[in-house]
Design an enzyme around this catalytic site. Structure first.
Site, PDB file in Angstrom:
ATOM      1  CD  GLU A   1      -2.725   1.262   2.476  1.00 21.37           C
ATOM      2  OE1 GLU A   1      -2.654   0.384   3.349  1.00 21.37           O
ATOM      3  OE2 GLU A   1      -3.477   2.252   2.541  1.00 21.37           O
TER       4      GLU A   1
ATOM      5  NE  ARG B   1       4.330  -7.790  11.080  1.00 22.60           N
ATOM      6  CZ  ARG B   1       3.751  -7.052  10.128  1.00 22.60           C
ATOM      7  NH1 ARG B   1       2.736  -7.535   9.445  1.00 22.60           N
ATOM      8  NH2 ARG B   1       4.163  -5.845   9.876  1.00 22.60           N
TER       9      ARG B   1
ATOM     10  CE  LYS C   1       3.251   0.118   4.510  1.00 15.97           C
ATOM     11  NZ  LYS C   1       2.532  -0.055   3.269  1.00 15.97           N
TER      12      LYS C   1
HETATM   13  P1  ATP Z   1       2.921  -2.063   7.643  1.00 15.69           P
HETATM   14  O1  ATP Z   1       2.233  -2.526   8.885  1.00 15.69           O
HETATM   15  O2  ATP Z   1       4.358  -1.815   7.821  1.00 15.69           O
HETATM   16  O3  ATP Z   1       2.213  -0.953   6.940  1.00 15.69           O
HETATM   17  P2  ATP Z   1       1.632  -3.721   5.815  1.00 15.69           P
HETATM   18  O4  ATP Z   1       1.539  -5.190   5.800  1.00 15.69           O
HETATM   19  O5  ATP Z   1       0.402  -2.973   6.157  1.00 15.69           O
HETATM   20  O6  ATP Z   1       2.846  -3.329   6.708  1.00 15.69           O
HETATM   21  P3  ATP Z   1       1.713  -3.441   3.008  1.00 15.69           P
HETATM   22  O7  ATP Z   1       2.134  -2.314   2.172  1.00 15.69           O
HETATM   23  O8  ATP Z   1       0.284  -3.827   2.996  1.00 15.69           O
HETATM   24  O9  ATP Z   1       2.177  -3.133   4.472  1.00 15.69           O
HETATM   25  O10 ATP Z   1       2.629  -4.713   2.744  1.00 15.69           O
HETATM   26  C1  ATP Z   1       2.986  -5.207   1.491  1.00 15.69           C
HETATM   27  C2  ATP Z   1       3.435  -6.623   1.658  1.00 15.69           C
HETATM   28  O11 ATP Z   1       4.536  -6.699   2.552  1.00 15.69           O
HETATM   29  C3  ATP Z   1       2.330  -7.469   2.251  1.00 15.69           C
HETATM   30  O12 ATP Z   1       2.204  -8.639   1.483  1.00 15.69           O
HETATM   31  C4  ATP Z   1       2.781  -7.748   3.651  1.00 15.69           C
HETATM   32  O13 ATP Z   1       2.332  -8.971   4.079  1.00 15.69           O
HETATM   33  C5  ATP Z   1       4.304  -7.678   3.537  1.00 15.69           C
HETATM   34  N1  ATP Z   1       4.927  -7.275   4.809  1.00 15.69           N
HETATM   35  C6  ATP Z   1       4.702  -6.150   5.506  1.00 15.69           C
HETATM   36  N2  ATP Z   1       5.388  -6.145   6.654  1.00 15.69           N
HETATM   37  C7  ATP Z   1       6.087  -7.306   6.699  1.00 15.69           C
HETATM   38  C8  ATP Z   1       6.981  -7.915   7.639  1.00 15.69           C
HETATM   39  N3  ATP Z   1       7.315  -7.310   8.775  1.00 15.69           N
HETATM   40  N4  ATP Z   1       7.496  -9.125   7.344  1.00 15.69           N
HETATM   41  C9  ATP Z   1       7.181  -9.730   6.194  1.00 15.69           C
HETATM   42  N5  ATP Z   1       6.342  -9.223   5.269  1.00 15.69           N
HETATM   43  C10 ATP Z   1       5.789  -8.034   5.511  1.00 15.69           C
HETATM   44 MG    MG Z   2      -1.334  -2.975   4.941  1.00 14.23          MG
END
Ligand code: ATP
Ligand code: MG
Length: 565
Positions: free
Chosen positions: A39, A264, A274
């Protein structure tokens, strides 16, 4: 949460096994297609790197493709700067996506049609309850939910209302579209989840075209389906969403990708979210998303991390089904291993102390050979100027040293790297008793190849010639947080996270060998005996060189693993 056992990192990856199995049974008819769906609401961090390496890595390994898709369904938080930074980071990590960049927003028309399709099948309805009421009706983990009073609207009425939602006839939040599933389901995600909401916000790509937006759960799976993704890999939080993912796709009767969840990445002394990193940026606890203390890809790049080190780290931690925390020491170990192979060795004095060689001819300058990298014979040599007046590191001299201090002390000898053996004859102090200069003599025959070069001397120091030295700023970084486990959710909400007051130390009067002033921004070096450093990508200029310490030389990870063997 378990700490990952230090010796037990076996690069295991259960998803690789699932992919192999699918190939064996010809489940995907010869295709493998994964995707990385960020995102664009912030910069990518090392957790995303794990997901990137996994998704792109599987595609490469099995001859498939991987899509880069921006999951842009929430215009309130998404921006083009984030899109740009994410593209740059994925490229920098060394991956390329299939043909074009994709955006969920390109599927808005299709998603709208699919919402209509669910209404027609009488498995979606327009609800007038507000957000609070919806929450109250939802029930809890131990209590069933209740049907909304609007749940039994006729299909015709739902169609009419949903179209009017789209046409902007209602205020934001006045109505939502919900899937009609089961308010008594044990899985809260299945209790008539909201799938469309009214929101007047300018979208970074579609502008004001839409005033209704699909929710994540109503966009993600269908986007995977449109792109014919085979393996839709996501983190464990989405396990409870999988029944909804499957339900929507089955109701729409469209191509069905396989969702697989993995643990994760959590990293000690760091936060990987983020949302939380944005708070650090907004509240100016750091200089920006690319502050070298940030666990973002851009921060790590600026700090001196290489894509190779990050990819190696992601491979070593493997992919597991249970959450754990990985130690920062492993990440640093991967960087050291990589920089050891590629970083040019140079001399830089971070806290200078003047050393004068009284028996060395005044005005004489010798150019001495210095090897660039003993690990890489191809890297060659360079010349380093040597003269009567030098700088050495303050910590390399002690007036009254303990027994095992093999550096300089009154009456003691040390070797100067690439140069001669010197002996400390006199210590000069200022009025306050602070040491300002050392007077030494040198052994003119002790240069490499000279008659006394082989003399047994325990310590070797790095140095820089005073006249030719260039001044530089060096930034030393430590953990951003004091706690290995920085803050749980509640502490975070309360603002109770303890930042490390010593996370950055700036040394403004460092002395570097002259050639270093023409370093390329981003270039990595080993400052002999001091660590790995990187010419800052933003602030470095030849007139005022700035270096970041990427990592120290001392490898705590290698030590731990050795002990455990
Ligand atoms: P954040 O909480 O940091 O915003 P998010 O999962 O909401 O993380 P996205 O932009 O939706 O952020 O993530 C894109 C991809 O990265 C998703 O498939 C998510 O599962 C993966 N991802 C995000 N954080 C991690 C992590 N700490 N370890 C492994 N994969 C991750
Ligand atoms: Mg997300």
């Amino acid at each position: 949460m378990n700490k990952q056992n230090n010796t037990d990192l076996n690069h295991s990856n259960f998803i690789r096994e699932i992919v192999k199995e699918g190939i064996k049974t010809n489940k995907w008819k010869g295709r493998i297609c994964t995707r990385f769906p960020p995102e664009p609401n912030g910069f990518l961090h090392i957790g995303h790197a794990k997901s990137i390496c996994l998704n792109f890595g599987l595609a490469i390994e099995f001859g498939g493709t991987c899509n880069l898709r921006f999951d842009d369904t929430n215009p309130l938080k998404e921006e083009n700067v984030y899109v740009k930074s994410i593209i740059e980071d994925v490229k920098w990590l060394g991956f390329s996506w299939a043909d074009k960049i994709r955006y969920t927003s390109e599927y808005f028309d299709q998603l709208y049609d699919w919402a209509i399709c669910l209404i027609k099948k009488e498995v979606a309805y327009v609800d007038d309850l507000d957000a609070d009421e919806i929450r109250k009706y939802r029930g809890t983990l131990t209590e069933a939910g209740q049907n909304s009073p609007f749940r039994n609207r006729s299909m015709e009425e739902n169609l009419d209302l949903f179209k009017r939602m789209k046409n902007g006839e209602f205020l934001d939040g006045a109505k939502v579209l919900r899937a009609k599933i089961d308010m008594t389901s044990g899985n809260l995600n299945m209790r008539d989840p909201v799938i469309y909401r009214i929101l007047r916000a300018k979208h970074h790509r579609t502008g004001d075209t839409w005033c209704i937006y699909p929710m994540y759960d109503f966009a993600h799976g269908q986007s995977d389906s449109i792109e014919k993704i085979t393996h839709s890999i996501c983190t464990l939080e989405f396990k409870d969403h999988r029944p909804l993912y499957d339900w929507i796709i089955e109701k729409l009767n469209i191509y069905h990708p396989q969702q697989i969840e993995f643990a994760r990445l959590n990293l000690g002394f760091t936060l990987l979210s983020k949302r939380k990193l944005l708070k650090l940026v907004n509240e100016k606890h750091v200089s920006g998303w690319d502050d070298p203390r940030m666990p973002t890809i851009s921060g790590m790049r600026r700090r001196g991390y290489t894509p190779e080190a990050i990819r190696d780290f992601c491979e070593r931690i493997g992919v597991a089904k249970a959450n754990s925390t990985v130690e920062m020491a492993l990440l640093e170990h991967c960087l050291r291993e990589d920089l050891n192979k590629r970083a040019t060795r140079v001399m830089a004095v971070l806290r200078p102390l003047k050393l004068t060689i009284t028996n060395y001819p005044e005005g004489q300058i010798e150019e001495l050979y210095a090897e660039n990298n003993p690990e890489d014979p191809q890297s060659g040599t360079r010349m380093v100027p040597f003269s009567r007046e030098l700088y050495i590191e303050q910590e390399d001299f002690m007036e009254d040293p303990p027994k095992k201090f093999f550096r300089l002390a009154p009456g003691k000898e040390v070797r100067l790297k690439h140069a001669y053996i010197v002996k400390c004859e006199e210590v000069i102090k200022d009025r306050n008793g602070a040491i300002t200069e050392l007077k030494c003599t040198y052994d003119p025959d002790s240069k490499t190849g000279g008659p006394t070069a082989g003399r047994k001397i325990k310590g070797t120091l790095h140095w820089v010639s005073v006249k030719q030295a260039r001044k530089a700023e060096v930034r030393i970084y430590n953990h951003l947080f004091i706690d290995e486990n920085p803050a749980n959710e509640q502490e975070w909400v309360d603002g109770k996270f303890a930042l490390n007051a010593e996370s950055m130390e700036i040394l403004q009067d460092c002395k570097i060998e002259p050639a270093l002033a023409s370093a390329k921004p981003g270039a990595q070096f080993q400052f002999l005996r001091m660590g790995y450093f990187c010419a800052d990508l933003k602030d470095f200029t030849p007139d005022s060189p700035v270096f970041n310490r990427a990592v120290t030389l001392r490898d705590t990870w290698a030590k731990i693993t050795k002990q455990n063997k």
